[in-house]
Design a protein around this motif. Structure first.
Motif, PDB file in Angstrom:
ATOM      1  N   THR C 192     -24.516  64.801 -20.348  1.00  0.00           N
ATOM      2  CA  THR C 192     -25.264  66.042 -20.161  1.00  0.00           C
ATOM      3  C   THR C 192     -24.707  67.173 -21.012  1.00  0.00           C
ATOM      4  OG1 THR C 192     -23.845  66.556 -18.264  1.00  0.00           O
ATOM      5  CG2 THR C 192     -25.943  65.469 -17.794  1.00  0.00           C
ATOM      6  N   ARG C 200     -18.865  67.824  -8.279  1.00  0.00           N
ATOM      7  CA  ARG C 200     -19.389  66.541  -7.825  1.00  0.00           C
ATOM      8  C   ARG C 200     -20.155  65.845  -8.949  1.00  0.00           C
ATOM      9  NH1 ARG C 200     -22.208  68.099  -3.372  1.00  0.00           N
ATOM     10  NH2 ARG C 200     -24.041  68.121  -4.708  1.00  0.00           N
ATOM     11  N   GLU C 201     -20.892  66.659  -9.739  1.00  0.00           N
ATOM     12  CA  GLU C 201     -21.723  66.056 -10.784  1.00  0.00           C
ATOM     13  C   GLU C 201     -20.986  65.921 -12.119  1.00  0.00           C
ATOM     14  OE1 GLU C 201     -22.980  70.446 -10.649  1.00  0.00           O
ATOM     15  OE2 GLU C 201     -21.916  68.980  -9.430  1.00  0.00           O
ATOM     16  N   ASP C 203     -19.386  64.478 -15.281  1.00  0.00           N
ATOM     17  CA  ASP C 203     -19.780  63.209 -15.909  1.00  0.00           C
ATOM     18  C   ASP C 203     -19.088  62.989 -17.251  1.00  0.00           C
ATOM     19  OD1 ASP C 203     -21.037  65.043 -17.488  1.00  0.00           O
ATOM     20  OD2 ASP C 203     -23.077  64.358 -17.084  1.00  0.00           O
ATOM     21  N   ASP C 342     -16.503  69.611  -5.972  1.00  0.00           N
ATOM     22  CA  ASP C 342     -16.700  68.368  -5.251  1.00  0.00           C
ATOM     23  C   ASP C 342     -15.913  68.493  -3.949  1.00  0.00           C
ATOM     24  OD1 ASP C 342     -16.585  65.811  -4.238  1.00  0.00           O
ATOM     25  OD2 ASP C 342     -16.308  64.853  -6.189  1.00  0.00           O
TER      26      ASP C 342
END
Lengths: 299, 88, 386
Positions: C192, C200-201, C203, C342
């Motif tokens: 991304t 949490r996301e 990546d 997170d």
């Protein structure tokens, strides 16, 4: 720093299209019985040297690891570069991680169960002495009790490429041999006046500084150089010692060759009463000098 | 031409795994239905990356992300089928 | 005699120089460029944090000389002779080596061309040391992402042993195919194109190029400059796995504890943490676990700098120290607005730029191959602007 153990492997590889490298696996197998997969020659040199220096003796948990290499993992870096630049493909993940300076130390510290300080340092032809200085800094401050110092440089094949990298391909006649090696010292803080001790490596910018420094030193039974002194240097050394000797090879030398010289001096211990000290002296092709005192008394 | 799962393809994949992961056993050690991950082969994440890149280079089949890799590397049977399906 | 930071500089995607780079951090800029590798057999595109174009026409070596000249500007010839040079990098001049190999391929073809034509990790330091008449203490560090953090620590130790009066530390990382395609091959780049450490996301990471500079000196810098004292640090080894930290974070916690002990400090003394924060699944988990272990329930305000400059690999230690100290010298603590934590990780990054408290700051820096570094630098007295 007292020498608790030492080890040196110096291979002379005949240059040419049929050059072969002596196997390192048997040296590793002496101390670690299962084959270690995915390690290249650079890492093998590290692991073989480190394990043979330790030779199975128990290590103090506060042991720092100080690794030196002048040129690093050249053969794997070359493979990666062929992959990206010539074949225009992605480098293999395994090759890429093995190009990173830490990988060799990872395998060695894992095998030895060490979790403390570990560095990989380099300083052209004085890389081994650079690692030794880092060990000294930490030992004398009491940050560690023991230091494992190792220097290793490989001969990547083909040798014709390596001679070009070392700027030796155009020498006439070109060197018939190249050296590779792995050179190790296990050191501890000197606590009693016994055994072989090393002083902190001392850098000297030029022959004038060397001369001045030698004048301030107590006499040496022997000064061993890891290079062939020129006539001015030979004269200078003769002024300061009755006996100087060169530990050299006519081959194209690997980057931590001076480590081989120092370990040789420690092994030979060419001291005689009443002079219980010798000097290791090294320099690169364009200077500076670096000196390490080897003594049967604490330095 | 790869359009079906054959013994030849499966043997080639086994050889590839042994070579890419620098394993001591031969291809015959790997059974067709043996789990490639989490079993006796003892492969780690670096091995998975090596295998996926070799599959891409040799078979032009992309296995990306750890989820897809885990699925494709269930066994030699599944890996071979994944390659055949992707090339259809 | 204590070690103080006498000068720092940052050249990164945010700008060429400390002022522009610090302004970029405080404005939370994220200058990401998408690079296309069309020459690859299987063309890929990848986000990258590119150094703004250098209009001087200097090559890589001249560029480093210019940065060194700035850092050494206030030192006399005699002081320079007592200045050690410590250079950390994961790739040194790989960029130049790759270009030379491509030329060689075009000239001599694949049979003759020599891959990896330039060797010697210590060459750059040797060149710069000669150029500026520095001490013979010229050490290069090759421990991947901790390279220049380790250089700072040993600069401090060299000064402590009296082997030099100043130590110039350079963290250097220039764009090169080996590093960038190598990381891509490991599947670590954020699809991304955003780095969200401890979110949490999260990546993955973005890579970047940079030169970070820190000049250490024995004793305090000139009056008026902010007093930034390098208190201590430590190195530890986590050989759980070659490519990822042990998620239990115990070895990372230990290196933080050793750094605190080396600095004669307790965990509760720390007023802020510059996290390593690579935004990869497992490494953030490990770092969060380490912070929980080291600080118990009360983790000091923490911030990450990689979202703004990318992961600059061997340069990140020196670069992130320089950027942080640049912000602290202005009296401000950097923030990572918009990164939602997170809940499983117990680390919440500072959400808005706030006044920087005086006191010790922790700098985490961790590397592939399990080499880990923690440094403690204290902002002393009022955070006054130079």
């Amino acid at each position: 720093m007292r020498v608790r153990a030492h080890y040196s492997l110096l291979n002379e590889i005949e240059s040419g299209p049929n050059a072969t490298l002596p196997a390192l696996e048997p040296l590793i197998a002496r101390w670690h019985h299962t084959r270690i997969r995915r390690i290249d020659r650079y890492i093998q040199l590290c692991v073989a040297g480190g394990l043979n220096c330790i030779a199975g003796q128990p290590l103090h948990p506060q042991t720092g690891v100080y690794l030196a290499s002048r040129v690093g993992a050249v053969s794997t870096s070359a493979k990666t570069m062929i992959q990206t630049e010539q074949k225009a493909e992605m480098p293999k993940p395994l090759h890429f991680v093995n190009t990173l300076g830490n990988s060799a130390g990872f395998y060695l510290t894992q095998l030895l169960g060490l979790t403390g300080t570990a560095v990989v340092v380099s300083q052209e032809w004085l890389s081994f002495e650079s690692a030794l200085l880092h060990a000294w800094l930490d030992l004398q401050q009491g940050r560690i009790d023991c230091a494992l110092v190792g220097g290793f440089d490989e001969v990547p094949l083909p040798t014709s490429h390596q001679l070009e990298r070392l700027d030796q391909a155009h020498i006439s006649p070109p060197p018939t041999h190249l050296t590779e090696g792995t050179h190790w010292l296990l050191l501890e803080r000197s606590t009693s006046p016994s055994g072989t001790n090393l002083g902190a490596p001392h850098w000297l910018a030029d022959s004038q500084e060397l001369d001045q420094w030698l004048q301030q030193q107590k006499p040496f039974a022997c000064i061993q150089t890891s290079f062939t002194p020129d006539s001015a240097e030979a004269e200078l050394l003769a002024r300061h010692t009755d006996h100087h000797q060169a530990f050299t090879r006519t081959a194209a030398l690997h980057g931590v060759f001076s480590g081989a010289a120092l370990v040789h001096l420690v092994e030979q211990s060419p001291v005689r009463a009443p002079i219980r000290r010798a000097l290791h002296l090294t320099r690169g092709p364009e200077g500076p000098y670096c000196a390490v005192i080897v003594s049967l008394e604490p330095v | 031409m790869i359009d079906a799962v054959t013994d030849e393809l499966k043997l080639a994949l086994k050889q590839m795994i042994v070579e890419e992961c620098d394993k001591d056993f031969g291809p015959e050690f790997i059974r067709d239905d043996m789990p490639l991950l989490g079993g006796d082969l003892d492969l780690d994440s670096l091995d998975v990356l090596q295998i996926c890149m070799a599959v891409k280079n040799q078979y032009d089949v992309r296995i990306e992300g750890s989820g897809d890799a885990r699925k494709a590397l269930k066994s030699i049977n599944v890996l071979a089928q994944t390659i055949v399906d992707a090339r259809r | 005699m204590p070690t103080f930071i006498h000068h720092m500089d940052a050249h990164c995607a945010l700008g060429l120089g400390l002022e522009a780079s610090v302004a970029g951090v405080l404005a939370a800029q994220q200058p990401v460029t998408e690079l296309a590798f069309d020459q690859q057999r299987d063309p890929v595109r990848m986000p990258y944090c590119v150094l703004p174009e250098d209009t001087s026409g200097d090559d890589f070596y001249q560029y480093l000389e210019r940065i060194c000249a700035r850092a050494l500007d206030g030192l006399s010839a005699q002081q320079r002779q007592r200045t050690a040079l410590l250079l950390g990098s994961s790739s040194f001049d790989m960029q130049v080596a790759e270009a030379r190999y491509r030329d060689d391929l075009a000239r001599r073809g694949p049979e003759q061309a020599v891959p990896m034509p330039i060797v010697g990790y210590g060459k750059l330091a040797q060149h710069l040391g000669n150029r500026f008449g520095l001490s013979q203490q010229r050490h290069s560090y090759s421990t991947a992402c901790t390279s220049s953090a380790n250089a700072i620590l040993y600069g401090h130790r060299l000064l402590g042993a009296g082997l030099a009066d100043y130590a110039l530390v350079l963290g250097v990382e220039r764009f090169n195919h080996t590093s960038v395609l190598g990381f891509h091959g490991l599947g670590l780049i954020s699809p991304t194109q955003r780095m969200r450490p401890f979110a949490r996301e999260r990546d993955g990471l973005l890579l970047g190029e940079a030169v970070g500079t820190v000049l250490l000196g024995r004793g305090t810098p000139a009056a008026g400059a902010p007093r930034l004292r390098l208190c201590g640090g430590a190195i530890g080894t986590d050989n759980h796995s070659l490519t990822a930290a042990n998620t239990d974070g115990q070895q990372l916690a230990q290196v933080i504890q050793l750094a605190l002990a080396d600095s004669d400090l307790n965990p509760q003394d720390v007023v802020g943490v510059k996290v390593h924060g690579t935004a990869s699944l497992k490494n953030d988990e490990a770092e969060a676990a380490a912070m929980t272990t080291a600080f118990g329930g009360s983790i000091p305000p923490a911030f990450a700098l990689k979202p703004f400059v990318g992961h600059t690999l061997g340069a990140c230690g020196a670069l992130e120290v320089a950027l942080t100290l640049g912000c602290l010298s202005q009296g401000t603590l950097p923030a990572n607005p918009g990164i939602e934590p997170d809940a499983a990780l117990a680390v919440t990054l500072n959400q808005s730029v706030q006044a920087a408290r005086p006191g010790p700051y922790l700098f985490n820096c961790f590397a592939f191959g399990g080499n880990n570094n923690a440094l403690i630098i204290s902002l002393e007295g009022e955070g006054n602007t130079p």
